[in-house]
Design a protein around this motif. Sequence first.
Motif, short mmCIF file in Angstrom:
data_model
loop_
_atom_site.label_atom_id
_atom_site.label_comp_id
_atom_site.label_asym_id
_atom_site.label_seq_id
_atom_site.Cartn_x
_atom_site.Cartn_y
_atom_site.Cartn_z
N SER A 154 -38.09 23.13 5.79
CA SER A 154 -38.90 22.47 6.82
C SER A 154 -39.35 21.09 6.36
N TYR A 155 -39.72 20.98 5.09
CA TYR A 155 -40.13 19.67 4.55
C TYR A 155 -38.96 18.68 4.62
N GLN B 279 -36.28 18.78 6.51
CA GLN B 279 -35.98 18.45 7.90
C GLN B 279 -36.97 17.43 8.45
N GLY B 280 -38.23 17.58 8.06
CA GLY B 280 -39.24 16.64 8.52
C GLY B 280 -38.98 15.22 8.02
N SER C 38 -36.00 13.71 9.82
CA SER C 38 -36.24 13.32 11.21
C SER C 38 -36.67 11.86 11.32
#
Length: 237
Positions: free
Chosen positions: A39-40, A42-43, A46
């Motif tokens: 998740s980190y 991917q963040g 982005s």
Amino acid sequence: MPPMIDPALFDQLKTKIEEDTSIRKELDQILDELNQNVSYTQGVLSRIHSTPRSRYTTLLSQVEGGINKEIEMVGRLSEFASQYPYYKYNHKWTRMVQDAISTVILCAWLGGMSTDSKPGEVGRLLKLEDIGQIFNVPVNLKDRDAFHITIEEYLLGLIAVIDDLSRLAVNSVTLGDNAMAVQISGFIKDLHAGFQVLNLKNDVLRKRVDSIKYAVKKVEDVVYDLSLRNLIPQEGQ
């Protein structure tokens, strides 16, 4: 009369259930940490949609830091999961592994994950074997029951990258990088053509492959609009 059922039967079943519960609990802990790392990453990734290409180097170094943590956790997952039957538990991690794969593929495509033999350049596509080497785990195992990355996980991760790139094509034009949109268009078209030759049996994968045509159409519209405005960079520019 002697009992018709051995009383030890349910004691044995209880022991097996407790063992399975313990395995799932430890597996969940590993997967929770892997999910946080993914998740980190991917963040951070982005942010490419609002970052000019000239500033990718700094951004991708942060992405690679997140990927290194993913690699560490996938290694722990592989070591733990390989002690047990692969197909009993693989449903618990397959989505997270797909997401981890997509972060690595996208980072490499943007010019990250470079090595001495493979210098960073936009447009580089990692193969399934490259993914296995990066995560230091086997791929498409057939000869033993152990943790591995499957062809399906690689392809689903690649489709996720196509979705991200189709969005990047639009945002790169907003940032004034028309060449990026043209490059993405050619890349996605080539991938779409490649997927068409696959004889896919996996229903989930087949449905996701069908969605690629919408990404192709989205990027084609962007490039078509640029061509109408005579904004497509000429070769060499």
